[in-house]
Design a protein around this motif. Structure first.
Motif, PDB file in Angstrom:
ATOM      1  N   ALA A  22      -6.400  -8.897  10.367  1.00  0.00           N
ATOM      2  CA  ALA A  22      -6.769  -7.862   9.406  1.00  0.00           C
ATOM      3  C   ALA A  22      -5.600  -6.915   9.157  1.00  0.00           C
ATOM      4  O   ALA A  22      -5.345  -6.529   8.013  1.00  0.00           O
ATOM      5  N   VAL A  23      -4.876  -6.577  10.192  1.00  0.00           N
ATOM      6  CA  VAL A  23      -3.707  -5.704  10.038  1.00  0.00           C
ATOM      7  C   VAL A  23      -2.644  -6.404   9.205  1.00  0.00           C
ATOM      8  O   VAL A  23      -2.026  -5.803   8.320  1.00  0.00           O
ATOM      9  N   GLU A  24      -2.438  -7.688   9.459  1.00  0.00           N
ATOM     10  CA  GLU A  24      -1.443  -8.435   8.679  1.00  0.00           C
ATOM     11  C   GLU A  24      -1.823  -8.481   7.206  1.00  0.00           C
ATOM     12  O   GLU A  24      -0.979  -8.328   6.332  1.00  0.00           O
ATOM     13  N   VAL A  27      -1.078  -5.083   5.640  1.00  0.00           N
ATOM     14  CA  VAL A  27       0.356  -4.893   5.398  1.00  0.00           C
ATOM     15  C   VAL A  27       0.787  -5.724   4.189  1.00  0.00           C
ATOM     16  O   VAL A  27       1.532  -5.243   3.322  1.00  0.00           O
ATOM     17  N   LEU A  28       0.318  -6.961   4.101  1.00  0.00           N
ATOM     18  CA  LEU A  28       0.655  -7.813   2.964  1.00  0.00           C
ATOM     19  C   LEU A  28       0.138  -7.199   1.665  1.00  0.00           C
ATOM     20  O   LEU A  28       0.850  -7.173   0.654  1.00  0.00           O
ATOM     21  N   GLY A  29      -1.069  -6.691   1.688  1.00  0.00           N
ATOM     22  CA  GLY A  29      -1.626  -6.040   0.502  1.00  0.00           C
ATOM     23  C   GLY A  29      -0.812  -4.826   0.084  1.00  0.00           C
ATOM     24  O   GLY A  29      -0.563  -4.607  -1.106  1.00  0.00           O
ATOM     25  N   ALA A  34       3.108  -2.294  -3.620  1.00  0.00           N
ATOM     26  CA  ALA A  34       4.410  -1.643  -3.809  1.00  0.00           C
ATOM     27  C   ALA A  34       5.274  -2.435  -4.788  1.00  0.00           C
ATOM     28  O   ALA A  34       5.936  -1.851  -5.661  1.00  0.00           O
ATOM     29  N   ALA A  35       5.286  -3.752  -4.655  1.00  0.00           N
ATOM     30  CA  ALA A  35       6.084  -4.583  -5.557  1.00  0.00           C
ATOM     31  C   ALA A  35       5.565  -4.484  -6.992  1.00  0.00           C
ATOM     32  O   ALA A  35       6.359  -4.354  -7.932  1.00  0.00           O
ATOM     33  N   LEU A  36       4.255  -4.541  -7.159  1.00  0.00           N
ATOM     34  CA  LEU A  36       3.687  -4.423  -8.503  1.00  0.00           C
ATOM     35  C   LEU A  36       3.981  -3.060  -9.114  1.00  0.00           C
ATOM     36  O   LEU A  36       4.259  -2.956 -10.314  1.00  0.00           O
ATOM     37  N   SER A  37       3.936  -2.020  -8.312  1.00  0.00           N
ATOM     38  CA  SER A  37       4.240  -0.682  -8.813  1.00  0.00           C
ATOM     39  C   SER A  37       5.678  -0.595  -9.294  1.00  0.00           C
ATOM     40  O   SER A  37       5.962  -0.006 -10.340  1.00  0.00           O
ATOM     41  N   ALA A  38       6.583  -1.208  -8.552  1.00  0.00           N
ATOM     42  CA  ALA A  38       7.993  -1.188  -8.949  1.00  0.00           C
ATOM     43  C   ALA A  38       8.205  -1.968 -10.241  1.00  0.00           C
ATOM     44  O   ALA A  38       8.924  -1.526 -11.141  1.00  0.00           O
TER      45      ALA A  38
END
Length: 57
Positions: A22-24, A27-29, A34-38
């Protein structure tokens, strides 16, 4: 008594790998967001510039 229950619970949680998964995923999400925002931020700037160039006389 409570100490034994808590100890057993923590031992069981430590053995399970679902929590780590779940933590992984979290983090992936976050990295995807972040990538989509950039990308969207850069695209918005270029799109605004393109429309501004079209509207200019």
């Amino acid at each position: 008594m409570l100490r034994i229950i808590v100890s057993k619970f923590l031992t069981r949680v430590a053995r399970e790998e679902d929590g780590i998964t779940a933590v992984e995923y979290a983090v992936l999400g976050a990295l995807i967001v972040a990538a989509l925002s950039a990308v969207v931020g850069g695209f918005t700037t270029e799109l605004t510039t393109a429309f501004t160039d079209i509207i200019k006389p």
